[in-house]
Scaffold this motif. Structure first.
Motif, PDB file in Angstrom:
ATOM      1  N   THR A  71       0.830  -1.197   0.000  1.00 47.63           N
ATOM      2  CA  THR A  71       0.000   0.000   0.000  1.00 47.63           C
ATOM      3  C   THR A  71       0.868   1.252   0.000  1.00 47.63           C
ATOM      4  O   THR A  71       0.573   2.234  -0.698  1.00 47.63           O
ATOM      5  CB  THR A  71      -0.944   0.005   1.224  1.00 47.63           C
ATOM      6  N   ALA A  72       1.937   1.236   0.768  1.00 53.95           N
ATOM      7  CA  ALA A  72       2.852   2.379   0.806  1.00 53.95           C
ATOM      8  C   ALA A  72       3.485   2.623  -0.555  1.00 53.95           C
ATOM      9  O   ALA A  72       3.638   3.778  -0.987  1.00 53.95           O
ATOM     10  CB  ALA A  72       3.938   2.141   1.855  1.00 53.95           C
ATOM     11  N   ARG A  73       3.852   1.556  -1.238  1.00 48.81           N
ATOM     12  CA  ARG A  73       4.457   1.695  -2.564  1.00 48.81           C
ATOM     13  C   ARG A  73       3.474   2.338  -3.542  1.00 48.81           C
ATOM     14  O   ARG A  73       3.831   3.225  -4.313  1.00 48.81           O
ATOM     15  CB  ARG A  73       4.913   0.332  -3.077  1.00 48.81           C
ATOM     16  N   ARG A  74       2.230   1.910  -3.479  1.00 52.90           N
ATOM     17  CA  ARG A  74       1.210   2.475  -4.373  1.00 52.90           C
ATOM     18  C   ARG A  74       0.943   3.942  -4.049  1.00 52.90           C
ATOM     19  O   ARG A  74       0.832   4.788  -4.936  1.00 52.90           O
ATOM     20  CB  ARG A  74      -0.071   1.651  -4.246  1.00 52.90           C
ATOM     21  N   GLY A  76       2.970   6.076  -2.718  1.00 49.26           N
ATOM     22  CA  GLY A  76       4.110   6.897  -3.104  1.00 49.26           C
ATOM     23  C   GLY A  76       4.027   7.358  -4.545  1.00 49.26           C
ATOM     24  O   GLY A  76       4.524   8.445  -4.894  1.00 49.26           O
ATOM     25  N   LYS A  77       3.394   6.560  -5.382  1.00 50.48           N
ATOM     26  CA  LYS A  77       3.213   6.937  -6.793  1.00 50.48           C
ATOM     27  C   LYS A  77       1.981   7.813  -6.989  1.00 50.48           C
ATOM     28  O   LYS A  77       1.919   8.603  -7.932  1.00 50.48           O
ATOM     29  CB  LYS A  77       3.078   5.674  -7.641  1.00 50.48           C
ATOM     30  N   GLN A  78       1.031   7.671  -6.089  1.00 52.27           N
ATOM     31  CA  GLN A  78      -0.251   8.349  -6.248  1.00 52.27           C
ATOM     32  C   GLN A  78      -0.234   9.792  -5.750  1.00 52.27           C
ATOM     33  O   GLN A  78      -0.885  10.663  -6.336  1.00 52.27           O
ATOM     34  CB  GLN A  78      -1.325   7.552  -5.499  1.00 52.27           C
ATOM     35  N   TYR A  79       0.527  10.057  -4.675  1.00 50.06           N
ATOM     36  CA  TYR A  79       0.518  11.380  -4.054  1.00 50.06           C
ATOM     37  C   TYR A  79       1.855  12.081  -4.273  1.00 50.06           C
ATOM     38  O   TYR A  79       2.882  11.676  -3.717  1.00 50.06           O
ATOM     39  CB  TYR A  79       0.221  11.257  -2.552  1.00 50.06           C
ATOM     40  N   GLU A  80       1.821  13.132  -5.068  1.00 50.70           N
ATOM     41  CA  GLU A  80       3.054  13.837  -5.436  1.00 50.70           C
ATOM     42  C   GLU A  80       3.745  14.455  -4.228  1.00 50.70           C
ATOM     43  O   GLU A  80       4.974  14.501  -4.165  1.00 50.70           O
ATOM     44  CB  GLU A  80       2.747  14.921  -6.471  1.00 50.70           C
ATOM     45  N   PHE A  81       2.972  14.946  -3.250  1.00 48.55           N
ATOM     46  CA  PHE A  81       3.601  15.635  -2.120  1.00 48.55           C
ATOM     47  C   PHE A  81       4.509  14.706  -1.322  1.00 48.55           C
ATOM     48  O   PHE A  81       5.430  15.160  -0.643  1.00 48.55           O
ATOM     49  CB  PHE A  81       2.538  16.275  -1.223  1.00 48.55           C
TER      50      PHE A  81
END
Length: 438
Positions: A71-74, A76-81
């Motif tokens: 979930t963390a990996r996903r 990291g790609k989803q939220y630019e901030f």
């Protein structure tokens, strides 16, 4: 060194190979620690050793870590901030979340939540002290665990320690039921101040670990319950009004989920809807799996984990001036899914923990822990029947480590089987050779 990778007590003697990243060192220290290995002998829902199929604290922790890391990996790609590193507490590093998930149950004593309840009752009644599993995590990680070259526990990075700290409060504060014991709070508080963390706000990584723990509870424990026959996948079981009433009672009594909007729905109607939909899904998948219960259980679990994990996101939390990890749909907190997860968690609780056979086991464990406590609680006699290294450690640290706290540390570190063994040595007529190694 980067502020997130700082260690509270790092010295030239305790540092390991510089070829590895600091979080890789955390991972190695955790999985090679005795506290991690002992999780295999601690109850999740069913008593450890109840069967080869059922989860223990160890397998539960591994499953939480897998869900959290992916979930963390996903995210990291989803939220630019998250990629801008704006604040050390507003980052989500998969390796850190994985380590926190592996360590999040270190502080749980033998016999599951009943063990935690009994130890807290004994400590508070006789000494005004508290026992709490999350706080005990930090006793173990920052003090009790031993590693070569360090007398300060596992000396994990700041990021991992704060990712485990889902209740960022001192237990010394009046009325606090969850948090960190005062001795370890000094270090945690220092790190939080160093990071500029808002009061009462956990890091995003701690929030993610906590939510993934709930996802695991609400899916894996039900799978175990179905396998054990405690949750019967038929209409007679699911349409029983007593089941609905018991679920509602547990929800009402659990003040920890008051912020998921129960006041916005008819609780009885929603509980019934979730149960009906769950059984219908089972019947559909059961047909797809050629009426094989084992395949159906695994497929149900996988679909719910995928649904929950796929909805994990981040929203602004204006009340705290921080950000919140929660279920998100169309940019808003998905309260309906949060309530659904709570209903499934309570389904596992009322059908497994409340089962009269499990209650008998818990009553037995309560008696055992009470008598173990009574055997060790007086220093003059207790020190004679504790392992020598525990007595020696107490003499070294007794200025800040009371005898009752040491006894609680010793008992809480036991596996279910070891607690049974020590109890038998003290109270059974025959328990084997005294030369067996502890």
């Amino acid at each position: 060194m980067e502020i997130r990778k700082q260690r509270l007590f790092d010295t030239s003697n305790s540092r390991s190979s510089e070829e590895r990243d600091e979080y890789e060192k955390d991972y190695a220290r955790l999985i090679q620690s005795p506290a991690f290995r002992r999780l295999q002998g601690k109850s999740q829902v069913f008593g450890a050793g109840s069967g080869d199929y059922y989860r223990t604290r160890l397998t539960h922790s591994l499953e939480v870590s897998q869900i959290a890391r992916e979930t963390a990996r996903r995210m990291g790609k989803q939220y630019e901030f998250l990629q801008k590193n704006e604040h050390p507490g507003l980052m989500v590093v998969p390796e850190v979340v994985e380590c926190a998930s592996l360590a999040h149950d270190f502080g749980h004593p033998p016999f599951g939540h009943k063990g935690e309840e009994v130890l807290n009752k004994l400590l508070s009644a006789e000494h005004g002290l508290a026992y709490e599993g999350n706080a005990q995590n930090f006793r173990i990680l920052m003090f009790l665990e031993k590693r070569a070259g360090s007398g300060s526990g596992l000396d994990l990075t700041a990021a991992t320690l704060l990712a485990i700290n889902k209740y960022p409060y001192s237990m010394e504060e009046p009325g606090r039921l969850k948090g960190v014991y005062g001795m370890e709070w000094e270090g945690i508080s220092y790190l939080r101040d160093l990071w500029g963390m808002p009061v009462g706000c956990p890091t995003l990584e701690a929030q993610l670990m906590d939510l993934c723990d709930d996802i695991a509870y609400s899916t894996h424990d039900i799978e175990d319950g179905i396998r054990a026959g405690k949750i019967q996948m038929n209409r007679t079981f699911f349409e029983d009004d007593r089941l609905v009433e018991n679920l509602i009672q547990e929800i009402v009594q659990d003040h920890g989920n008051a912020d998921v909007g129960w006041d916005q729905v008819d609780m009885k109607v929603m509980v019934r809807q979730v149960l009906d939909a769950y059984l219908e899904q089972w019947e559909q998948i059961y047909a797809e799996c050629n009426r094989e219960s084992s395949r159906t259980r695994r497929e149900m679990k996988a679909r719910w984990v995928s649904l929950f994990a796929g909805r994990v996101g981040i929203i602004d939390d204006p009340k705290r001036g921080w950000k919140r990890v929660t279920f998100v749909r169309d940019g808003q907190q998905d309260l309906e899914l949060l309530r659904t997860m709570e209903i499934l968690k309570k389904l596992a609780w009322v059908t497994l923990i409340k089962d009269f056979r499990v209650q008998r086991l818990q009553k037995r464990s309560e008696i055992m822990l009470q008598q173990l406590w009574d055997s060790f609680k007086h220093y003059e006699t207790g020190r004679l029947i504790l392992p020598p290294d525990w007595s020696e450690s107490y003499e070294q640290h007794k200025e800040k480590w009371s005898w009752p706290r040491l006894v609680a540390d010793y008992i809480s570190g036991m596996t279910d089987a070891y607690a049974d063994k020590v109890y038998a040595e003290l109270f059974a007529s025959r328990s084997g050779s005294i030369y067996e190694m502890d």
